[in-house]
Write a protein that holds these residues in place. Structure first.
Motif, PDB file in Angstrom:
ATOM      1  N   THR A  29       0.836  -1.203   0.000  1.00  0.00           N
ATOM      2  CA  THR A  29       0.000   0.000   0.000  1.00  0.00           C
ATOM      3  C   THR A  29       0.866   1.246   0.000  1.00  0.00           C
ATOM      4  O   THR A  29       0.625   2.198  -0.749  1.00  0.00           O
ATOM      5  N   ASP A  30       1.880   1.260   0.856  1.00  0.00           N
ATOM      6  CA  ASP A  30       2.761   2.443   0.917  1.00  0.00           C
ATOM      7  C   ASP A  30       3.381   2.721  -0.450  1.00  0.00           C
ATOM      8  O   ASP A  30       3.467   3.875  -0.879  1.00  0.00           O
ATOM      9  N   ALA A  31       3.813   1.664  -1.129  1.00  0.00           N
ATOM     10  CA  ALA A  31       4.470   1.844  -2.430  1.00  0.00           C
ATOM     11  C   ALA A  31       3.500   2.447  -3.441  1.00  0.00           C
ATOM     12  O   ALA A  31       3.826   3.414  -4.134  1.00  0.00           O
ATOM     13  N   ARG A  32       2.287   1.896  -3.508  1.00  0.00           N
ATOM     14  CA  ARG A  32       1.288   2.407  -4.473  1.00  0.00           C
ATOM     15  C   ARG A  32       0.940   3.859  -4.191  1.00  0.00           C
ATOM     16  O   ARG A  32       0.951   4.706  -5.073  1.00  0.00           O
ATOM     17  N   VAL A  33       0.635   4.148  -2.916  1.00  0.00           N
ATOM     18  CA  VAL A  33       0.156   5.498  -2.581  1.00  0.00           C
ATOM     19  C   VAL A  33       1.280   6.521  -2.742  1.00  0.00           C
ATOM     20  O   VAL A  33       1.075   7.617  -3.280  1.00  0.00           O
ATOM     21  N   LEU A  34       2.470   6.170  -2.302  1.00  0.00           N
ATOM     22  CA  LEU A  34       3.583   7.128  -2.354  1.00  0.00           C
ATOM     23  C   LEU A  34       3.995   7.430  -3.799  1.00  0.00           C
ATOM     24  O   LEU A  34       4.094   8.592  -4.202  1.00  0.00           O
ATOM     25  N   VAL A  35       4.197   6.384  -4.587  1.00  0.00           N
ATOM     26  CA  VAL A  35       4.666   6.601  -5.962  1.00  0.00           C
ATOM     27  C   VAL A  35       3.595   7.342  -6.771  1.00  0.00           C
ATOM     28  O   VAL A  35       3.892   8.327  -7.466  1.00  0.00           O
ATOM     29  N   ALA A  36       2.342   6.899  -6.655  1.00  0.00           N
ATOM     30  CA  ALA A  36       1.269   7.595  -7.381  1.00  0.00           C
ATOM     31  C   ALA A  36       1.192   9.051  -6.930  1.00  0.00           C
ATOM     32  O   ALA A  36       1.068   9.963  -7.755  1.00  0.00           O
ATOM     33  N   GLY A  37       1.308   9.286  -5.616  1.00  0.00           N
ATOM     34  CA  GLY A  37       1.211  10.648  -5.086  1.00  0.00           C
ATOM     35  C   GLY A  37       2.329  11.546  -5.603  1.00  0.00           C
ATOM     36  O   GLY A  37       2.082  12.679  -6.024  1.00  0.00           O
ATOM     37  N   VAL A  38       3.561  11.050  -5.598  1.00  0.00           N
ATOM     38  CA  VAL A  38       4.689  11.872  -6.073  1.00  0.00           C
ATOM     39  C   VAL A  38       4.525  12.172  -7.564  1.00  0.00           C
ATOM     40  O   VAL A  38       4.818  13.276  -8.026  1.00  0.00           O
ATOM     41  N   LEU A  39       4.012  11.194  -8.319  1.00  0.00           N
ATOM     42  CA  LEU A  39       3.858  11.401  -9.768  1.00  0.00           C
ATOM     43  C   LEU A  39       2.570  12.146 -10.117  1.00  0.00           C
ATOM     44  O   LEU A  39       2.325  12.443 -11.295  1.00  0.00           O
ATOM     45  N   GLY A  40       1.737  12.430  -9.104  1.00  0.00           N
ATOM     46  CA  GLY A  40       0.478  13.148  -9.359  1.00  0.00           C
ATOM     47  C   GLY A  40      -0.528  12.291 -10.111  1.00  0.00           C
ATOM     48  O   GLY A  40      -1.359  12.804 -10.866  1.00  0.00           O
ATOM     49  N   LEU A  41      -0.473  10.979  -9.911  1.00  0.00           N
ATOM     50  CA  LEU A  41      -1.405  10.064 -10.582  1.00  0.00           C
ATOM     51  C   LEU A  41      -2.418   9.528  -9.576  1.00  0.00           C
ATOM     52  O   LEU A  41      -2.079   9.331  -8.405  1.00  0.00           O
ATOM     53  N   SER A  42      -3.648   9.282 -10.038  1.00  0.00           N
ATOM     54  CA  SER A  42      -4.598   8.578  -9.169  1.00  0.00           C
ATOM     55  C   SER A  42      -4.235   7.089  -9.224  1.00  0.00           C
ATOM     56  O   SER A  42      -3.507   6.649 -10.123  1.00  0.00           O
ATOM     57  N   LEU A  43      -4.807   6.321  -8.280  1.00  0.00           N
ATOM     58  CA  LEU A  43      -4.484   4.893  -8.285  1.00  0.00           C
ATOM     59  C   LEU A  43      -5.042   4.225  -9.546  1.00  0.00           C
ATOM     60  O   LEU A  43      -4.444   3.294 -10.082  1.00  0.00           O
ATOM     61  N   SER A  44      -6.168   4.737 -10.070  1.00  0.00           N
ATOM     62  CA  SER A  44      -6.671   4.147 -11.333  1.00  0.00           C
ATOM     63  C   SER A  44      -5.783   4.557 -12.509  1.00  0.00           C
ATOM     64  O   SER A  44      -5.580   3.766 -13.431  1.00  0.00           O
ATOM     65  N   VAL A  46      -2.637   4.715 -12.361  1.00  0.00           N
ATOM     66  CA  VAL A  46      -1.508   3.786 -12.300  1.00  0.00           C
ATOM     67  C   VAL A  46      -1.888   2.463 -12.973  1.00  0.00           C
ATOM     68  O   VAL A  46      -1.107   1.886 -13.727  1.00  0.00           O
ATOM     69  N   LEU A  47      -3.138   2.008 -12.719  1.00  0.00           N
ATOM     70  CA  LEU A  47      -3.582   0.749 -13.332  1.00  0.00           C
ATOM     71  C   LEU A  47      -3.666   0.873 -14.853  1.00  0.00           C
ATOM     72  O   LEU A  47      -3.259  -0.013 -15.594  1.00  0.00           O
ATOM     73  N   MET A  48      -4.194   2.030 -15.313  1.00  0.00           N
ATOM     74  CA  MET A  48      -4.443   2.198 -16.750  1.00  0.00           C
ATOM     75  C   MET A  48      -3.174   2.572 -17.517  1.00  0.00           C
ATOM     76  O   MET A  48      -2.993   2.162 -18.656  1.00  0.00           O
ATOM     77  N   ARG A  49      -2.311   3.434 -16.871  1.00  0.00           N
ATOM     78  CA  ARG A  49      -1.193   4.000 -17.638  1.00  0.00           C
ATOM     79  C   ARG A  49       0.140   3.800 -16.927  1.00  0.00           C
ATOM     80  O   ARG A  49       1.066   4.580 -17.103  1.00  0.00           O
ATOM     81  N   GLY A  50       0.208   2.753 -16.093  1.00  0.00           N
ATOM     82  CA  GLY A  50       1.412   2.545 -15.280  1.00  0.00           C
ATOM     83  C   GLY A  50       2.663   2.241 -16.084  1.00  0.00           C
ATOM     84  O   GLY A  50       3.772   2.405 -15.588  1.00  0.00           O
ATOM     85  N   ASP A  51       2.467   1.813 -17.344  1.00  0.00           N
ATOM     86  CA  ASP A  51       3.662   1.457 -18.131  1.00  0.00           C
ATOM     87  C   ASP A  51       4.172   2.620 -18.981  1.00  0.00           C
ATOM     88  O   ASP A  51       5.101   2.456 -19.769  1.00  0.00           O
ATOM     89  N   VAL A  52       3.580   3.813 -18.797  1.00  0.00           N
ATOM     90  CA  VAL A  52       4.082   4.987 -19.527  1.00  0.00           C
ATOM     91  C   VAL A  52       5.363   5.459 -18.842  1.00  0.00           C
ATOM     92  O   VAL A  52       5.445   5.497 -17.603  1.00  0.00           O
ATOM     93  N   ALA A  53       6.377   5.811 -19.634  1.00  0.00           N
ATOM     94  CA  ALA A  53       7.664   6.216 -19.063  1.00  0.00           C
ATOM     95  C   ALA A  53       7.516   7.538 -18.293  1.00  0.00           C
ATOM     96  O   ALA A  53       6.753   8.412 -18.681  1.00  0.00           O
TER      97      ALA A  53
END
Ligand SMILES: C[S@@+](CC[C@H](N)C(=O)[O-])C[C@H]1O[C@@H](n2cnc3c(N)ncnc32)[C@H](O)[C@@H]1O
Length: 294
Positions: A29-44, A46-53
């Motif tokens: 959970t920490d990894a998902r929330v922290l990385v998404a938060g720093v990148l300004g992405l919602s958790l969805s 990350v699911l949809m576009r997580g492989d974008v550089a």
């Protein structure tokens, strides 16, 4: 990584591995929330576009955040904000990070606030120890006819609460007063709420590093037996409540009987007690004795 570029998904996997190595309680959970938060992405996102550089600079920011979390800085402290009851709240070093359990206090007060508004057309609320503004601002957001005073001993906490009132669109119904509990409070209120510091002094050093080292001591330390704030609140509340008004307090897991005894000695009676998501006593609601059926 794509070629020499990182992706959100790869950074989440890296964070999860490093957090597990650092023995954090919930690495995934920490990894998902922290990385998404720093990148300004919602958790969805990350699911949809997580492989974008992601850019080199973004990857560096994520790795710096991962290192901070490995040193036990809480995820939302690193991000500088957290969600609470649908609000977006900024944090500062002078404010407690609002906890999900405190949403139970908001839930418990809401029907009473709505009833007061139905009867009177408006309602005045006092939040003692307002911190980020979590409780008062959540109630203002839910009830457009309510107004609130938020008070705190910390000037910096009050600035943070004011900023949060602006961010969440309720600033015109919210004012702040610097005060040691009731010392500088004026007027009467339909509802007084407080989540005061309630950890016994001797227990503070035993708390998790995330709490002990990052939440301000003034938000944690409730004095030798943890009850100092409840003594002040129970002694003063009667002078600042409208007839039939309500006091709602958050409490420590083992404080129901002692806090109830303090309020009963001051002429209040307990009308509701709520437990938190872990099944511990967490919220008590009191009203003045001559206004209820006990
Ligand atoms: C546990 S925090 C609660 C913050 C916020 N209400 C929340 O629920 O997230 C307690 C707050 O009480 C404030 N406080 C501590 N001692 C105080 C005092 N003597 N008078 C007024 N506020 C005080 C702290 O600065 C802190 O903001």
């Amino acid at each position: 990584m794509i070629g020499d570029r990182d992706t959100a998904t790869a950074l989440i996997a890296e964070a999860r591995r490093r957090f597990a190595e650092a023995s954090l309680a919930d690495p995934a959970t920490d990894a998902r929330v922290l990385v998404a938060g720093v990148l300004g992405l919602s958790l969805s996102d990350v699911l949809m576009r997580g492989d974008v550089a992601v850019s080199r600079k973004e990857a560096e920011q994520v790795r710096e955040a991962i290192s901070r979390r490995c040193k036990r800085e809480p995820v939302h402290r690193i991000l500088g904000r957290r969600a609470f009851y649908g609000l977006d709240l900024q944090l500062s070093p002078a404010t407690l990070e609002p906890r999900p359990d405190t949403e139970i206090l908001v839930d418990s007060v809401l029907p009473h606030l709505k009833r007061t508004i139905a009867e009177k057309g408006s309602a005045r609320l006092l939040d003692l120890g307002v911190g980020t503004g979590a409780i008062a601002l959540a109630l203002l957001k839910e009830c457009p006819q309510a107004r609130a005073v938020g008070s705190d001993i910390s000037e910096e906490a009050l600035s943070t609460a004011e900023r949060n009132a602006h961010i969440n669109g309720v600033a015109e119904r919210f004012e702040t007063v610097r005060s040691a509990w009731f010392a500088c409070i004026e007027g009467r209120f339909d509802i007084i709420v407080s989540n005061p510091p309630y950890i016994p002094t001797g227990v503070v050093a035993e708390l998790d590093p995330e709490v002990r080292d990052y939440d301000p001591l003034a938000a944690l330390d409730g004095g030798q037996d943890g009850l100092d704030a409840y003594r002040a609140l129970s002694a003063g509340a009667g002078n600042f409540l409208e007839p039939g008004g309500l006091v709602a307090v958050e409490i420590g897991y083992d404080q129901k009987n002692s806090v109830t005894a303090l309020f009963e000695a001051a002429g209040f009676c307990l009308i509701e007690a709520r437990r938190d998501y872990g099944g511990n006593d967490r919220v008590l609601l009191f009203t003045t004795r001559n206004c209820c059926a006990c």
